[in-house]
Design a protein around this motif. Structure first.
Motif, short mmCIF file in Angstrom:
data_model
loop_
_atom_site.label_atom_id
_atom_site.label_comp_id
_atom_site.label_asym_id
_atom_site.label_seq_id
_atom_site.Cartn_x
_atom_site.Cartn_y
_atom_site.Cartn_z
N ALA A 1 42.25 13.19 -19.10
CA ALA A 1 43.18 13.65 -20.12
C ALA A 1 43.42 15.15 -20.00
CB ALA A 1 42.63 13.31 -21.51
N ALA A 2 42.35 15.93 -19.75
CA ALA A 2 42.48 17.38 -19.66
C ALA A 2 43.37 17.78 -18.49
CB ALA A 2 41.10 18.03 -19.53
N PHE A 3 43.15 17.20 -17.32
CA PHE A 3 43.94 17.57 -16.14
C PHE A 3 45.36 17.00 -16.21
CE2 PHE A 3 39.70 18.37 -14.29
CZ PHE A 3 39.94 19.60 -13.71
N THR A 4 45.51 15.82 -16.78
CA THR A 4 46.87 15.26 -16.95
C THR A 4 47.68 16.11 -17.90
OG1 THR A 4 46.04 13.02 -16.55
CG2 THR A 4 48.18 13.23 -17.64
N PHE A 5 47.06 16.51 -19.01
CA PHE A 5 47.77 17.33 -19.99
C PHE A 5 48.11 18.69 -19.40
CE2 PHE A 5 47.68 19.72 -24.18
CZ PHE A 5 48.93 19.27 -24.56
N PHE B 1 52.75 22.30 -17.03
CA PHE B 1 53.58 22.90 -15.98
C PHE B 1 55.04 22.49 -16.16
CE2 PHE B 1 49.57 23.42 -13.57
CZ PHE B 1 49.73 24.73 -13.17
N ILE B 2 55.27 21.26 -16.56
CA ILE B 2 56.65 20.78 -16.75
C ILE B 2 57.29 21.44 -17.95
CG2 ILE B 2 58.06 18.72 -17.17
CD1 ILE B 2 55.90 17.07 -15.81
N TRP B 3 56.52 21.61 -19.01
CA TRP B 3 57.08 22.15 -20.25
C TRP B 3 57.24 23.67 -20.23
CZ3 TRP B 3 53.64 19.01 -24.21
CH2 TRP B 3 54.11 17.70 -24.26
N PHE B 4 56.31 24.36 -19.58
CA PHE B 4 56.28 25.82 -19.71
C PHE B 4 56.44 26.55 -18.38
CE2 PHE B 4 53.83 24.06 -23.26
CZ PHE B 4 54.53 24.62 -24.33
N ASP B 5 56.92 25.85 -17.37
CA ASP B 5 57.25 26.49 -16.10
C ASP B 5 58.57 25.92 -15.58
OD1 ASP B 5 57.16 28.03 -13.80
OD2 ASP B 5 55.92 26.56 -12.72
N PRO B 6 59.65 26.12 -16.35
CA PRO B 6 60.94 25.57 -15.94
C PRO B 6 61.44 26.23 -14.66
CG PRO B 6 61.21 27.03 -17.82
CD PRO B 6 59.74 26.86 -17.61
N SER B 7 62.15 25.47 -13.85
CA SER B 7 62.66 26.00 -12.59
C SER B 7 63.71 27.07 -12.84
CB SER B 7 63.27 24.86 -11.75
OG SER B 7 64.32 24.23 -12.46
N GLY B 8 63.77 28.01 -11.93
CA GLY B 8 64.75 29.08 -12.04
C GLY B 8 64.28 30.29 -12.81
N HIS B 9 63.04 30.30 -13.25
CA HIS B 9 62.51 31.43 -14.03
C HIS B 9 61.16 31.85 -13.46
CE1 HIS B 9 65.63 30.95 -17.11
NE2 HIS B 9 65.37 29.65 -17.08
N ASP B 10 60.88 33.12 -13.59
CA ASP B 10 59.58 33.66 -13.17
C ASP B 10 58.61 33.53 -14.34
OD1 ASP B 10 57.47 34.90 -12.02
OD2 ASP B 10 58.29 36.94 -12.16
N CYS B 11 57.78 32.50 -14.29
CA CYS B 11 56.85 32.22 -15.39
C CYS B 11 55.41 32.39 -14.92
CB CYS B 11 57.07 30.80 -15.92
SG CYS B 11 58.76 30.49 -16.49
#
Length: 417
Positions: free
Chosen positions: A189-193, A198-208
Motif C-alpha cells: 500500500a505504501a509503495f503503490t500510494f 507521482f501521477i497526481w503531483f508530477d504532471p508532465s510539462g512542468h519542473d516538479c
C-alpha cells in the motif's frame, strides 16, 4: 411567543441536566472528547458565517482593510483560544491529583453543567479580546500544534510496538503469519500510494523537482525502515516498519495536497473544492481520533510519559493482608481502608487535559491554514506553511522510528518502548 421561548429554554436546560447527570466516570473521557468535537463544529460554522458579524464589532474590525479570510481566521482562533483555556485550566487543576479519593477526582468526573457553562462563557468572552492578544495566541498555536503532532507521532510509535509485541507474545504460528501478511499489505500500500503521488503531483510539462524529492524521499525512508528493522543487530520487526511507512506516505500526500492551487505541480488544483472538503473531514476525524487515543493511551499507560513517582506505577502493589499478626477484625478494617486510600487513578488527568489543549491549537491551525489568509476562503489547510509542516512531521516520524531501532545499540541498559 413568550410561552414557546420559555418552553424551549426549559427543555434545553432539562436536556443539558439529563446529559450531564448521565455522564459517569466511565464515560467522562468520551464526554470531554464530545466537547472537543463540538468546539470543532462551532469553529467550522463560525468560519463560514461569522465574517459579516465580526465586521460590525469595532474592537475587532479596527481597520476596514481586512479581507474576508482574515475574519475567518479570527473566528477560528477565538473559539480555539476559549477551548484551550478551558482544557488548560482543567490541566492545572488536575496537576496534583494523587488518587481517586482526592477531591479533584470529583472535579474531573462531575460538575458537567458548570463545565459546559464555563466552556461557553470562555468561548464567548474570546470575541471581546483585543486583536493583539489573538495575534499572539495565533503565533503560539503554531508551536503548540507542532508539539501536538510530535506527541501524535510518539503515540503512533508506541501503538505499533505494542501491537507487534502483543501478537509476538502469543507465540503461535497463525499470529506470526498474520504479522507477515499485514506487513506485506502495508508495504504494498505504501509503495503503490507513493507511485500514485507521482501521477497526481508530477504532471508532465512542468519542473516538479521539489515534489519528486518529497515522494522519492518517502519511498527511500520506507525501504530504509525495513532494512534497519530486519538487520541482525537490531531487535526490530517488520510490522512497525510497514505501518510507519504507510503513515509517512499519507503525511506526504497531505503535504503535497496542501500546495497552493495556483502551483502548476499540484495536479489536484482542478478539484480544489472537493480536495479541500475531503482534507477537512479527514483532518477533523484524524484529529478527534488522535486526541481520543492519545488521551486514553498516554493517560492510562503505566509507563508512557509518566514520571517515576507516578501513583499509577504502584497499581500492582498489594497492601499487607491477613498474613500480618494483628487482630482479625481491626486488621481487615484497616486493610480495606488502606486499599481504598491507595487505589491509584486510572489515568493521568493532567496529561489527559493537556492533550486536548494542544489539540485545540492544532485544530485552529488546520482550519485557518496555519493563520495564512492568502488562499481562497473556500480552501482548508492550504499553503506552503502547511506543506512544510506536514513534510517535517514525516521526517520527524522517520527519525524517531529509526532512533527507537538503533538506540538500544548505543544504550543497552535502557528500555525503549
Amino acid at each position: 411567543m413568550s410561552c414557546c421561548v420559555s418552553c424551549c429554554a426549559s427543555l434545553t436546560c432539562g436536556l443539558c441536566s439529563s446529559v450531564a447527570s448521565g455522564i459517569s466516570k466511565k464515560s467522562a473521557r468520551l464526554a470531554y472528547c464530545g466537547l472537543f468535537g463540538l468546539s470543532l463544529i462551532v469553529s467550522w460554522i463560525l468560519r463560514e458565517v461569522a465574517a459579516p458579524l465580526l465586521k460590525k464589532l469595532p474592537w475587532i474590525n479596527s481597520s476596514h482593510t481586512h479581507s474576508k479570510e482574515w475574519f475567518q481566521v479570527q473566528a477560528v482562533l477565538r473559539v480555539s483560544m476559549g477551548n484551550f483555556l478551558f482544557f488548560g485550566i482543567l490541566a492545572l487543576i488536575m496537576i496534583r491529583v494523587k488518587d481517586q479519593n482526592d477531591r479533584r477526582d470529583s472535579w474531573h468526573h462531575g460538575g458537567w453543567i458548570a463545565k459546559m457553562v464555563i466552556w461557553l462563557l470562555l468561548v464567548v468572552l474570546m470575541f471581546f479580546i483585543p486583536n493583539v492578544v489573538i495575534s499572539v495566541y495565533g503565533t503560539l498555536s503554531k508551536f503548540g500544534a507542532g508539539l501536538f503532532l510530535l506527541v501524535q507521532v510518539v503515540i503512533l510509535l508506541d501503538f505499533t510496538h505494542t501491537w507487534n509485541d502483543a501478537w509476538v507474545e502469543k507465540d503461535e504460528q497463525k499470529w506470526y503469519i498474520a504479522l507477515l501478511v499485514i506487513s506485506i499489505v502495508c508495504y504494498l500500500a505504501a509503495f503503490t500510494f507513493s507511485g500514485i503521488l507521482f501521477i497526481w503531483f508530477d504532471p508532465s510539462g512542468h519542473d516538479c523537482s521539489l515534489n519528486i524529492f518529497f515522494i522519492v524521499m518517502t519511498m527511500i525512508l520506507a525501504f530504509a525502515f525495513a532494512v534497519i528493522a530486519l538487520h541482525p543487530a537490531v531487535n526490530g520487526s517488520l510490522l512497525p516498519a510497514s505501518v510507519i511507512s504507510v503513515y509517512c506516505a499519507y503525511v506526504c500526500y497531505t503535504g503535497l495536497s496542501s500546495e497552493p492551487r495556483t502551483y502548476a505541480c499540484n495536479g489536484l488544483h482542478n478539484k480544489a473544492n472537493a480536495v479541500s472538503t475531503s482534507t477537512l473531514i479527514l483532518g477533523m476525524l484524524t484529529t478527534i481520533l488522535s486526541v481520543l487515543y492519545s488521551a486514553l493511551r498516554a493517560g492510562s499507560s503505566s509507563t508512557f510519559l509518566s514520571p517515576p513517582s507516578s501513583p499509577k506505577l504502584s497499581a500492582g502493589k498489594k497492601p499487607l493482608l491477613e498474613s500480618e499478626d494483628v487482630e482479625e477484625g481491626k486488621g481487615k478494617k484497616e486493610e480495606g481502608k488502606k486499599e481504598e486510600e491507595a487505589r491509584p487513578v486510572s489515568y493521568n488527568y493532567t496529561f489527559f487535559h493537556l492533550i486536548f489543549a494542544l489539540a485545540s491549537m492544532y485544530s485552529a491551525m488546520l482550519l485557518s491554514g496555519w493563520t495564512s489568509s492568502s488562499e481562497s476562503s473556500e480552501l482548508i489547510d492550504v499553503g506552503w506553511t502547511s506543506v512544510w509542516v506536514r513534510i517535517c512531521t514525516e521526517w520527524v516520524t522517520a527519525a524517531l522510528y529509526i532512533w527507537t531501532l538503533v538506540a538500544p545499540l548505543f544504550f543497552p541498559d535502557r528500555e525503549f518502548f
